[in-house]
Structures are given as structure tokens and as C-alpha cells.
Design an enzyme around this catalytic site. Structure first.
Site, PDB file in Angstrom:
ATOM      1  N   ASN A  62      39.335  39.966  31.960  1.00 30.42           N
ATOM      2  CA  ASN A  62      40.675  39.452  31.685  1.00 30.42           C
ATOM      3  C   ASN A  62      41.644  40.052  32.694  1.00 30.42           C
ATOM      4  O   ASN A  62      42.135  41.169  32.519  1.00 30.42           O
ATOM      5  CB  ASN A  62      41.083  39.805  30.245  1.00 30.42           C
ATOM      6  CG  ASN A  62      40.284  39.034  29.219  1.00 30.42           C
ATOM      7  OD1 ASN A  62      40.503  37.849  29.005  1.00 30.42           O
ATOM      8  ND2 ASN A  62      39.328  39.722  28.601  1.00 30.42           N
ATOM      9  N   GLU A  63      41.885  39.317  33.758  1.00 31.11           N
ATOM     10  CA  GLU A  63      42.705  39.787  34.858  1.00 31.11           C
ATOM     11  C   GLU A  63      44.190  39.757  34.474  1.00 31.11           C
ATOM     12  O   GLU A  63      44.584  39.174  33.463  1.00 31.11           O
ATOM     13  CB  GLU A  63      42.465  38.896  36.089  1.00 31.11           C
ATOM     14  CG  GLU A  63      41.036  38.902  36.596  1.00 31.11           C
ATOM     15  CD  GLU A  63      40.641  40.202  37.299  1.00 31.11           C
ATOM     16  OE1 GLU A  63      41.391  41.197  37.181  1.00 31.11           O
ATOM     17  OE2 GLU A  63      39.589  40.221  37.959  1.00 31.11           O
ATOM     18  N   PRO A  64      45.050  40.419  35.282  1.00 26.36           N
ATOM     19  CA  PRO A  64      46.491  40.361  35.022  1.00 26.36           C
ATOM     20  C   PRO A  64      46.962  38.921  34.829  1.00 26.36           C
ATOM     21  O   PRO A  64      46.590  38.026  35.594  1.00 26.36           O
ATOM     22  CB  PRO A  64      47.088  40.972  36.291  1.00 26.36           C
ATOM     23  CG  PRO A  64      46.045  41.950  36.740  1.00 26.36           C
ATOM     24  CD  PRO A  64      44.731  41.289  36.428  1.00 26.36           C
TER      25      PRO A  64
END
Length: 639
Positions: free
Chosen positions: A159-161
Site C-alpha cells: 500500500n504505497e503513499p
């Protein structure tokens, strides 16, 4: 002062352990207790699992508990966080393969109870698969305990920025930093998949209990943001603050930036101000915060910044400033092996014996000159008997075209001089054929590994000769834990420790240097240091005579530098000495211009080293100490 809660600044329950070993064992015991409790209730235990280097020791301990203490996984159901897409399950980088190698193949868990996102499904079916994955988690009764790591971007899972708190299992595009960090596993960033399937933040937050693990200085900054910062989708891990049952489990290095560690006086922690380390930490912190020399700090400034207790115990700021200034001044020495016939009562190293037998452990064949090249040159120039021990071959860090170039040289040389009835042309043909057909991330053949190892060995010898170290004082240990041909190494073993003990006995050094660069993202430095520590512990237990007259200094530089309050010896480098150090580094031609595994820092190693050495010198200058071109820093390990 009445002590406040030392966790005052923390928004997540956080536990620090002395090292990742103890932390991993503690979490494994917690998981084992949960599994046993669920078994006693005749219920399945549902675990959410992570991959990467962080949980590997945890998984090893779970396997040990199964084999030696009878912990059964027959009623355990697992769901993994993520998988690269696309990704064949038998690929070296596949999380399917990772989980089987480190955990599942060693347990009694039924295959039907293992769930890992599928990196082989057609893209048009990914959304359907993700919905089914969520449904499988619900059908299992939800996740009882979710294990997490954290990436430098603050991602959990993939879950990236930008990932929202309600996001679900889905296909996601990987952030550039995440791909850079994964580049070593794929032998180059260009080989890292651009997408992955991951559980969403919302999926993770539905677990009944969450344990996030983080090790090493490299994670310290993002851990601080997660634990003490505001919730934000730019750091998805901060959403864990919404969960009612979270544990953040850290080693000391990963927790180094937390307020209760970095500046504990700000949360009212009562400290022993007679301890020199505490005193130096506080005074240098204040000087850096105010950007002024130590000797100019005032009573008012100490009081205004939470250090009134230190001042009350120490007297006037003037007296405290002089005490700390002198302590830092005494760390500086141009004689890292000790100055002969000098009063050494206020020097970091002993005057005698002189000259000393010095043993420098270098995890890779260039860490010695990168991290302490100036000091190495000083030791040789000042007449000490300097030995260098290269603990690993470093063979995986050589580009394929370098191996071809050297095989071609051997073939051309053989042909030119007719040295062999069976020309080395055969070697060249085998090597080039293998490398031309080599898939991304494929393990090199043994022949190619040997060529790459010889390239690194030749470069190390060249650097040592440049420094004035005789060939017989250069030792290539080739520790077995490293020799897998892969980025992922074996755990440290008895043979690694035996080889280290044998070399120590052979040289019987009076001074040892070893890499304390624990933020090395590939873990080799960490394992090499563990081998040295274990060897010394065993030698001490055997009452080895020469050990009573031996000091161990830890260096850094390739990945990070020591904080100024930790430094116990600082060796100044003139512009000319810095140039000599750079030339020694340049002898490692296969690592020049673009290292194969640069980690998060894209600068060349010589640039990193010089910048860090100059930054340390600038910090000493800021604090009012003598101004130098550069400084190499060391911390003494007391055994």
C-alpha cells in the site's frame, strides 16, 4: 523532576528490544501461544503473513518451535499480504517461493490452508481474484493476527503513499522508491515488476491483532513518522493508529529516532546525568538544534529546552559546556593506532604496544577503503602491521559484462601465447553462452560466480597494494553463508564462526576494526558483524591470552554514519588524504560509476563516503571544535 510517560509522544504501543533476534523470538512465542490457545478451543488460528528480510528470523523460530517443542500448524490458516505481478511462483523473487523456503515446507500445515496472492492470473481476472481473496479471509473468520513490515515510503503490504484507510485487496503500481529498494533482489531496478497485488489498508485494519516489525537504522526515520506523526495517506502505516490492538516491535536501531530515545528529556524521562553518554547526547542535541557552538550555550537555553535537570546537576552552563567540549575534543586523534611515547590518558587509543597488529574486517571487498580508507592509510603510514580480512567474495555485485570481459581476456591471452592445448576459448564460450541466455535474477553458474569473485579479489589486492599492505596480510575468508549466488543468503553457521576464530587466532591482533553499518539493506554487514562478535565471545570464554590486550573499533560509512554523541574516535583527513582514500576506492573498478546494488542511495560509494566524512567534520566545526576537511568516526565495542 517527576517522570512523565516516556511514551508520551507515541501514538502506537511500541516495544524496543536490544536486537532483532530477541524481538523475533518474543513475537514467535506470542504467535505460538495464540495457535495453542485456538487449538485448545478447537478453533483454527488465522495468521496474516509478510515477506522480506524482516520476518525471516521470526519464521525460523516458528519452525524451531514446531520441530523441537511440538507446535502444530495443522489448524492454522494463512493469508499473505502481497505478491509481485506478474510473478511465476517458482521464480527466485516470488513470495510463494519465499514462504515455502522459510516457513511452509518445514511445518505440518496443509497446503489447502495456505493463501498467497496469485501473480500468474490474467490481468482481466485480477479484480475478480482480489474479491475472492477478501471472501476467503471472511470465510476463515477473519485474520486473528497480522504480521507487518514497513517500507521506506511508509507502505504496509504494498500500500504505497496515497492508499486510503478503506482500500481493499487490489492491483497496485509500485512506487519508484519501493522498486529501488527491491532492485537488489532482481539484480537491477529494470527487472523489478512495476505492479503487485496487495491486501488493502482496510483489509489489514480488520485483523483482530496487528504486530509490525522493523529492524535497523534504515527504518528509524519512517518508524518515527508512523509512531509519532499525524495520520496521513502519504504514510499509510500511520493508519495503524486507528486500530485498537497494534504492537510495534523494534530493535534499538529502528527505534533510534523516537523521542524517548533521541531526546528523552522532552518526555520527562529521568536520566542519570553523571553518565557521559547521556550528557553528550543532550548537549550536542541542544547545540545542533540552536545551530551554535557548545561553548556558547547559555543557562537560559538549557532551561527553555527541557534540560533544566541536567543544568541543576551540572552547575553553570559554562562548566557543563567545557566538560562536554573537552570530551568531544579528546575523540579527535591523528594516531588511530595510538601515539607512541605519549600520555594516552585523554586519547581514544593506547600508546602501547607500538606498533600494533591490526586486523580490519571488511564484509565486502571494498568496505575497508570506502568506510575507513583514510584511517587504514594512516595505520600503514605510521608503521603498524595491518591485515585486511575480506569476509565475503562479493561476487554477486559484479555485472555480467565484466565477467565476459575477463573471460575474453583469458581466451585472448591463451591464444596469443599458446599456453594450453585446450584453449581458454572454451571457458569464454561457456561463460558467454550462459550469460546471454541468463534470465533476470537467475543464479550464476559456479564458473561465472568464480570469475566474478576473482574480479573482486583482484580489485581488493590492488587497493591493498596501493595502501602499502603486503599480499601476505590480505586474507580472503569467503564465508559460506554468503556463497549462495543469490542476494538472499543463508543464516550464519558454525563454519562462518570457525573461520573467523581461526583467523583471529592466527593474527592475534591488538586492534580490530569491523563494520558496524547495520543499516546495510542487504544484511551482509549485519551477519558479518555477528560472526565477529560470536567469535570474540567464544574466545573470551576460553580465556584467550592475547584477547586481554585487544580493542575492537566499529566503523560505518557505506550506508550511514555514527551520531556525534556516539563517536569515541574521530580520525581527521586532510584534502590530500581524502584524495588518497578516493584513489584506493577507485581500484574497485567493477563497483565504479554504477554499483549493481546501490540500495536507496544512488550516489557512487566514493561520493557517499566523502560526503559523510565531510558532514562529520562540518558537525564538529559547528559545535566549535577544530575544523577539518573530513573525519572518519569509530565507536569502541567493549567485550
Amino acid at each position: 523532576m517527576t517522570a512523565l510517560d516516556p511514551h508520551l509522544a507515541e501514538r502506537l504501543p511500541t516495544t524496543l528490544y536490544p536486537d532483532s533476534e530477541q524481538a523475533s523470538i518474543a513475537v514467535a512465542r506470542q504467535i505460538a501461544q495464540l495457535i495453542s490457545q485456538r487449538a485448545a478451543e478447537q478453533r483454527s488460528c488465522v495468521l496474516g503473513l509478510a515477506t522480506g528480510s524482516t520476518p525471516t528470523r521470526l519464521y525460523e523460530e516458528l519452525v524451531r518451535l514446531h520441530r523441537e517443542e511440538g507446535l502444530s500448524f495443522r489448524h492454522v490458516i494463512t493469508f499473505n499480504l502481497d505478491e509481485y505481478f506478474p510473478m511465476p511462483p517458482d521464480s527466485l523473487q516470488s513470495y510463494v517461493r519465499f514462504m515455502h523456503e522459510y516457513l511452509f515446507d518445514h511445518l505440518d500445515i496443509p497446503a489447502a490452508q495456505i493463501h498467497i496472492p496469485d501473480g500468474t492470473i490474467p490481468q482481466e481476472r485480477v479484480a475478480e481474484f482480489c474479491q475472492q481473496y477478501e471472501a476467503q479471509i471472511r470465510a476463515a473468520g477473519g485474520i486473528d493476527l497480522q504480521i507487518l513490515g514497513i517500507g521506506r515510503t511508509g507502505h504496509i503490504g504494498f500500500n504505497e503513499p496515497g492508499s486510503g484507510a478503506n482500500s481493499r485487496t487490489r492491483l497496485i503500481t509500485l512506487d519508484h522508491i519501493t522498486r529501488t529498494d527491491a532492485a537488489s533482489d532482481f539484480y537491477g531496478e529494470e527487472n523489478v515488476p512495476r505492479r503487485a497485488i496487495t491486501m488493502g489498508v482496510g483489509t489489514i485494519l480488520e485483523a483482530r491483532q496487528i504486530v509490525l516489525l522493523a529492524w535497523g537504522e534504515g527504518k528509524a526515520a519512517v518508524v518515527k513518522r508512523m509512531v509519532e506523526g499525524e495520520m496521513t495517506d502519504s504514510v499509510p502505516a500511520t493508519y495503524l493508529q486507528k486500530h485498537p490492538n497494534v504492537q510495534v516491535v523494534l530493535d534499538q536501531a529502528a527505534g533510534a529516532e523516537l523521542t524517548r530515545i533521541k531526546s528523552p528529556w522532552l518526555v520527562g524521562t529521568t536520566l542519570n546525568w553523571q553518565n557521559g553518554t547521556n550528557r553528550r547526547k543532550a548537549v550536542t542535541w541542544l547545540a545542533r538544534k540552536l545551530q551554535k557552538p557548545i561553548l556558547k550555550l547559555t543557562d537560559q537555553e538549557y532551561n527553555e529546552h527541557g534540560l533544566s535537570e541536567l543544568l541543576a546537576e551540572s552547575g553553570l552552563a559554562y562548566e557543563l559546556n567545557i566538560k562536554v567540549f573537552n570530551e568531544l575534543q579528546r575523540t579527535i586523534t591523528g594516531w588511530p593506532g595510538g601515539k607512541p611515547n605519549a600520555d594516552d590518558s585523554s586519547r581514544p587509543e593506547r600508546a602501547s604496544p607500538f606498533p600494533k597488529r591490526v586486523l580490519i574486517f571488511s564484509p565486502h571487498p571494498d568496505d575497508d577503503v570506502i568506510s575507513m580508507g583514510g584511517t587504514l592509510l594512516r595505520l600503514v603510514d605510521q608503521g603498524h602491521e595491518v591485515h585486511v580480512a575480506y569476509q565475503t567474495s562479493g561476487n554477486i555485485a559484479v555485472f555480467d559484462d565484466e565477467a565476459i570481459r575477463f573471460a575474453e581476456f583469458v581466451a585472448d591471452y591463451d591464444e596469443a601465447f599458446r599456453l594450453d592445448e585446450q584453449p581458454a576459448e572454451n571457458l569464454y564460450r561457456r561463460v558467454t553462452e550462459f550469460l546471454r541466455n541468463k534470465a533476470p535474477g537467475q543464479v550464476d553458474s559456479e564458473e561465472v560466480q568464480q570469475i566474478k569473485g576473482l574480479i573482486r579479489r583482484g580489485e581488493a589486492k590492488s587497493a591493498c597494494r596501493y595502501a602499502g599492505i603486503p599480499d601476505e596480510n590480505v586474507h580472503f575468508m569467503d564465508l559460506p553463508f554468503y556463497e549462495t549466488g543469490r542476494v538472499r543468503k543463508k543464516p550464519i553457521g558454525e563454519e562462518d564462526i570457525r573461520l573467523t576464530i581461526d583467523l583471529l587466532h592466527k593474527i592475534a591482533p591488538q586492534q580490530i576494526y569491523a563494520a558496524g553499518d547495520l543499516s546495510d539493506p542487504h544484511g551482509t554487514h549485519r551477519v558479518c558483524l555477528a560472526a565477529v562478535f560470536e567469535a570474540l565471545h567464544r574466545l573470551k570464554a576460553q580465556h584467550t591470552p592475547w584477547l586481554t590486550d585487544c580493542w575492537l573499533w566499529l566503523y560505518r560509512g557505506a550506508w550511514q554514519e555514527w551520531d556525534i554523541d556516539q563517536i569515541e574516535m574521530a580520525v581527521p583527513l586532510s584534502p590530500q588524504e581524502l584524495t588518497r582514500k578516493r584513489r584506493a576506492i577507485f581500484k574497485h573498478q567493477s563497483q565504479k560509476d554504477r554499483p549493481l546494488f546501490p540500495g536507496a542511495d544512488q550516489r557512487e560509494f566514493w561520493q557517499r563516503a566523502e560526503d559523510r566524512n565531510r558532514t562529520t567534520a562540518q558537525l564538529y566545526d559547528l559545535l566549535g571544535l577544530p575544523e577539518y576537511e573530513a573525519l572518519e568516526a569509530f565507536v569502541r565495542w567493549h567485550f
